[in-house]
Structure formats: structure tokens, C-alpha cells
Write a protein that holds these residues in place. Structure first.
Motif, PDB file in Angstrom:
ATOM      1  N   SER A   1     -68.098   6.855 -31.953  1.00 58.52           N
ATOM      2  CA  SER A   1     -66.864   6.290 -32.351  1.00 58.52           C
ATOM      3  C   SER A   1     -66.208   7.718 -32.458  1.00 58.52           C
ATOM      4  O   SER A   1     -66.563   8.486 -32.326  1.00 58.52           O
ATOM      5  CB  SER A   1     -66.616   5.330 -33.609  1.00 58.52           C
TER       6      SER A   1
ATOM      7  N   THR B   1     -69.069   2.824 -38.566  1.00 60.30           N
ATOM      8  CA  THR B   1     -67.784   3.391 -37.983  1.00 60.30           C
ATOM      9  C   THR B   1     -66.334   3.370 -38.665  1.00 60.30           C
ATOM     10  O   THR B   1     -65.625   4.268 -38.467  1.00 60.30           O
ATOM     11  CB  THR B   1     -67.355   2.901 -36.589  1.00 60.30           C
TER      12      THR B   1
ATOM     13  N   GLN C   1     -62.162  -3.509 -32.982  1.00 59.40           N
ATOM     14  CA  GLN C   1     -63.054  -2.647 -32.223  1.00 59.40           C
ATOM     15  C   GLN C   1     -63.114  -3.264 -30.637  1.00 59.40           C
ATOM     16  O   GLN C   1     -63.167  -4.306 -30.440  1.00 59.40           O
ATOM     17  CB  GLN C   1     -64.577  -3.067 -32.613  1.00 59.40           C
TER      18      GLN C   1
ATOM     19  N   ILE D   1     -65.859  -2.734 -27.607  1.00 56.88           N
ATOM     20  CA  ILE D   1     -67.136  -1.664 -27.484  1.00 56.88           C
ATOM     21  C   ILE D   1     -67.389  -1.949 -25.884  1.00 56.88           C
ATOM     22  O   ILE D   1     -67.412  -2.944 -25.234  1.00 56.88           O
ATOM     23  CB  ILE D   1     -68.368  -2.673 -28.379  1.00 56.88           C
TER      24      ILE D   1
ATOM     25  N   LYS E   1     -70.202   2.628 -26.887  1.00 57.85           N
ATOM     26  CA  LYS E   1     -68.878   3.192 -27.464  1.00 57.85           C
ATOM     27  C   LYS E   1     -67.895   2.186 -28.061  1.00 57.85           C
ATOM     28  O   LYS E   1     -67.558   1.345 -27.425  1.00 57.85           O
ATOM     29  CB  LYS E   1     -68.258   3.930 -26.209  1.00 57.85           C
ATOM     30  N   VAL E   2     -67.585   2.671 -29.378  1.00 58.12           N
ATOM     31  CA  VAL E   2     -66.698   1.917 -30.065  1.00 58.12           C
ATOM     32  C   VAL E   2     -65.095   2.472 -29.879  1.00 58.12           C
ATOM     33  O   VAL E   2     -65.192   3.414 -30.450  1.00 58.12           O
ATOM     34  CB  VAL E   2     -66.980   1.560 -31.541  1.00 58.12           C
TER      35      VAL E   2
ATOM     36  N   ASP F   1     -61.114   2.378 -31.139  1.00 60.68           N
ATOM     37  CA  ASP F   1     -60.344   1.757 -32.406  1.00 60.68           C
ATOM     38  C   ASP F   1     -58.972   1.649 -31.651  1.00 60.68           C
ATOM     39  O   ASP F   1     -58.441   2.414 -31.406  1.00 60.68           O
ATOM     40  CB  ASP F   1     -60.320   2.780 -33.330  1.00 60.68           C
TER      41      ASP F   1
END
Length: 233
Positions: A11, A37, A44, A46, A80-81, A83
Motif C-alpha cells: 500500500s 494498511t 480500498q 485492490i 496492491k491496495v 487508497d
């Protein structure tokens, strides 16, 4: 017991290795990833990347009701996060110091204070204030800490377990005595296994650390996992 997969979670502010049950739903995963995270579930996005060295996007987890296995999640892929609203994320609140008022002292004012590190060193003749004829410190004795052992490092933060693997045991050029080089499981470290241009072992940046032997506990410490069975925090 369900088979788990080993993946990397990244993240904007974190990077860690996790073990995840592919049978849980995307919604359940997001609840767990918020704790790692600092990104709220609602913010989120993802995606699955092929690997750390191959950033190709293989899938985007757009359906919260689907299990992770539906998207073909396998070992050593990357979650993979992103924001979508970083202004409200906990990580940003903790790292943004632009609104913190700074307290500054001039050099003269600092030297006059009696509650500083400088004053302590002067009173106790430490560092550059030590007597020149002082007896040299005795080198640390050999320690029984095998390289490759799993370990846990003493932490001053309550509830924080700093686990890793011993990568080096011996003397160093940066300080006297015996030091233990550890590769942490998560980026709690200060280096990549090298200090002041001298390499003692190799690992990713901020995963390496050197500590004194008395701070190292050797044992069968597993890598921290996402506890997918326990919904209590």
C-alpha cells in the motif's frame, strides 16, 4: 484445514508478506487489510499483480462477494491496495506533521539546560566527555545464536512483536563487541544489512537491523499471519 497462499501486500505506506486463505471473500479480506494498511474498507481498491518483479495487473477485486480463489490468487503474487481517499486514512494522519508546531532552541540555550542529553553526558562523562585514560570496555563474549535461527527482538512498544531471521553474528566495524544482524519479517529495520558502507548480510531496505545479543530471543517464531478465523480485534 484450508490451503493458504503466500502473498505480498503493498500500500502507499506498508509492505509485508502474508498468508491468506483463498476461500475468504473480498469483503473479509478488506476488513483484515484495514488493520495492516490503515486504509478504511470503503476506500480500498485492490488489484492482483503478477509478482514483486512483474507489476502486470492480473485482476481487480471489484466484487466484494467473490472469494479470492475466483480471481485465481496464487503464491507470491502481490495484493496492491490503493487508497481512494487518503485524506481520511490513519496512515496519513500519523505521518502528516505539517500542522505540528515546532519547538526550537538556540545552541546557547540548549547548552544552558540541565535536562538534555548533552547535560547528562557532561555529568556522567560519557562520549566526548569521557576521561581519556578510562579503561577500555571488555569485548562481548561469544554468544550461542545460530545464523538462520528464527527470533523475536525485544520491543519498547507494548503488543508489538518484531520477528525475523538471524543473518549475522559477530563483530562489526561500526561498534565494539558482538552484534546480531537480523532480517525482519516486516519493514521495522534501519538498513539493508550494511552499515557505513560495510556489508554484513543482504536484505531489502528497512528490513535489516543490528542489535545486542541480550535483546534477541531465539525460538520457533512463525511469520505473523492474517488471522482469518478470529474476528475479534
Amino acid at each position: 484445514m484450508s490451503k493458504v497462499v503466500n502473498v505480498f501486500v503493498i500500500s502507499p505506506d506498508t509492505h509485508s508478506e502474508r498468508r491468506i486463505d483463498p476461500h475468504i471473500s473480498v469483503e473479509q479480506l478488506k476488513g483484515k487489510l484495514e488493520l495492516i494498511t490503515g486504509i478504511p474498507v470503503a476506500n480500498q481498491e485492490i488489484s492482483i499483480l503478477a509478482s514483486e518483479s512483474d507489476p502486470r495487473v492480473l485482476a481487480e477485486l471489484t466484487d466484494d462477494t467473490k472469494p479470492l480463489g475466483y480471481y485465481g490468487l496464487t503464491d507470491w503474487q502481490v495484493l496492491k491496495v490503493i487508497d481512494t481517499n487518503p485524506a481520511v486514512s490513519l496512515t496519513v494522519q500519523l505521518t502528516d506533521v505539517t500542522q505540528v508546531e515546532k519547538f526550537e532552541l538556540s545552541s546557547a540555550e540548549y547548552e544552558q539546560r540541565q535536562d538534555t542529553v548533552l547535560a547528562y553526558k557532561q555529568r556522567n562523562k560519557v562520549g566526548r566527555f569521557a576521561q581519556k585514560d578510562a579503561t577500555p570496555e571488555v569485548e562481548d563474549q561469544a554468544v550461542d545464536i545460530p545464523v538462520g535461527s528464527r527470533c523475536e527482538i525485544e520491543s519498547t512498544e507494548a503488543g508489538l512483536s518484531k520477528r525475523g531471521t538471524v543473518r549475522y553474528v559477530g563483530t562489526t566495524k561500526f561498534s565494539k563487541g558482538t552484534w546480531v544482524g537480523v532480517e525482519y519479517d516486516e519493514p521495522f529495520g534501519k538498513n539493508d544489512g550494511s552499515v557505513q558502507g560495510e556489508r554484513y548480510f543482504s536484505c531489502r531496505q528497512n528490513y535489516g537491523v543490528f542489535v545486542k545479543p541480550e535483546k534477541v530471543k531465539i525460538g520457533d517464531y512463525p511469520v505473523e499471519e492474517l488471522d482469518l478465523e478470529d474476528e475479534e480485534i
